[in-house]
Design a protein around this motif. Structure first.
Motif, PDB file in Angstrom:
ATOM      1  N   HIS A 164       0.834  -1.209   0.000  1.00  0.00           N
ATOM      2  CA  HIS A 164       0.000   0.000   0.000  1.00  0.00           C
ATOM      3  C   HIS A 164       0.866   1.255   0.000  1.00  0.00           C
ATOM      4  N   SER A 165       0.333   2.325  -0.544  1.00  0.00           N
ATOM      5  CA  SER A 165       1.030   3.612  -0.567  1.00  0.00           C
ATOM      6  C   SER A 165       1.247   4.105   0.850  1.00  0.00           C
ATOM      7  N   GLY A 166       2.325   4.842   1.024  1.00  0.00           N
ATOM      8  CA  GLY A 166       2.661   5.376   2.335  1.00  0.00           C
ATOM      9  C   GLY A 166       2.147   6.795   2.519  1.00  0.00           C
ATOM     10  N   ILE A 167       2.077   7.173   3.762  1.00  0.00           N
ATOM     11  CA  ILE A 167       1.684   8.537   4.131  1.00  0.00           C
ATOM     12  C   ILE A 167       2.682   9.034   5.166  1.00  0.00           C
ATOM     13  N   ASP A 168       3.143  10.248   5.016  1.00  0.00           N
ATOM     14  CA  ASP A 168       4.026  10.860   5.994  1.00  0.00           C
ATOM     15  C   ASP A 168       3.156  11.634   6.975  1.00  0.00           C
ATOM     16  N   PHE A 169       2.876  11.008   8.111  1.00  0.00           N
ATOM     17  CA  PHE A 169       1.989  11.631   9.096  1.00  0.00           C
ATOM     18  C   PHE A 169       2.596  12.873   9.738  1.00  0.00           C
ATOM     19  N   THR A 170       3.911  13.030   9.674  1.00  0.00           N
ATOM     20  CA  THR A 170       4.531  14.215  10.279  1.00  0.00           C
ATOM     21  C   THR A 170       4.100  15.489   9.556  1.00  0.00           C
ATOM     22  N   ARG A 171       3.605  15.361   8.338  1.00  0.00           N
ATOM     23  CA  ARG A 171       3.106  16.538   7.624  1.00  0.00           C
ATOM     24  C   ARG A 171       1.915  17.186   8.336  1.00  0.00           C
ATOM     25  N   PHE A 172       1.271  16.406   9.222  1.00  0.00           N
ATOM     26  CA  PHE A 172       0.082  16.891   9.893  1.00  0.00           C
ATOM     27  C   PHE A 172       0.329  17.245  11.364  1.00  0.00           C
ATOM     28  N   ASP A 173       1.584  17.241  11.777  1.00  0.00           N
ATOM     29  CA  ASP A 173       1.918  17.514  13.176  1.00  0.00           C
ATOM     30  C   ASP A 173       1.398  18.870  13.658  1.00  0.00           C
ATOM     31  N   ASN A 174       1.451  19.865  12.811  1.00  0.00           N
ATOM     32  CA  ASN A 174       1.031  21.213  13.217  1.00  0.00           C
ATOM     33  C   ASN A 174      -0.331  21.584  12.683  1.00  0.00           C
TER      34      ASN A 174
END
Length: 180
Positions: A164-174
């Motif tokens: 499955h495709s990945g998601i960089d959850f750190t993009r949503f930290d702020n």
């Protein structure tokens, strides 16, 4: 002395969409694992801009049409340099070019193909040929649905893998949530 794995990534897209974001995530994650990545992409593409900013090793080739012997020859020259362990074709035109690089220009590296679209393969001989080419070591399907669509078309079904495709959850930290 052992050297780390080295991957020749091929992307032909001019714009930045989900597939290009996945390439960026993959190359960043591979770098953390000390896997060398080298990108061959269309000159003037959005991924070229990203690679420049990210200081990713890269070659660019003008994209004129999908059957582009100049692009395929660039892939073959890099593949024959001995610096790479495999080719990762990230889109349909990249897949075509990797096959051309192999068949016409003598590239001998295994090819990993990413498949992100969920429509059936065309019922023509070339499509069957390129998806069942002996150089294809793996086909990455981004969903089980895509895996199931390809299953009846691929002779060596063990090369099909769902990742499955990945998601960089750190993009949503702020990110600010309004409760929805």
């Amino acid at each position: 002395m052992d050297r780390s794995l080295s991957i020749l990534h091929i992307s032909t897209a001019l714009s930045w969409r989900g597939g290009e974001q996945q390439i960026a995530y993959l190359i960043d994650a591979l770098e953390d694992l000390e896997v060398h990545s080298h990108l061959v992409c269309a000159h003037g593409s959005e991924i070229q801009s990203w690679a420049n900013k990210s200081k990713i090793a890269m070659d660019t080739v003008p994209k004129r049409f999908s059957f582009n012997p100049f692009f395929a020859n660039t892939i073959a020259k890099l593949a024959k340099s001995g610096d790479f362990d495999l080719i990762h074709a990230h889109d349909a035109h990249a897949h075509n070019l990797a096959i051309i690089a192999t068949d016409l220009f003598g590239a001998k590296l295994p090819i990993v193909l990413s498949r992100r679209v969920d429509f059936p393969l065309r019922a023509n001989k070339y499509t069957q040929y390129k998806y069942n080419h002996n150089s294809i070591a793996a086909i990455i399907c981004v969903s089980e649905a895509i895996h199931q669509i390809l299953l009846p078309e691929i002779k060596r079904t063990t090369i099909l893998h769902t990742i499955h495709s990945g998601i960089d959850f750190t993009r949503f930290d702020n990110a600010v949530s309004d409760g929805r």
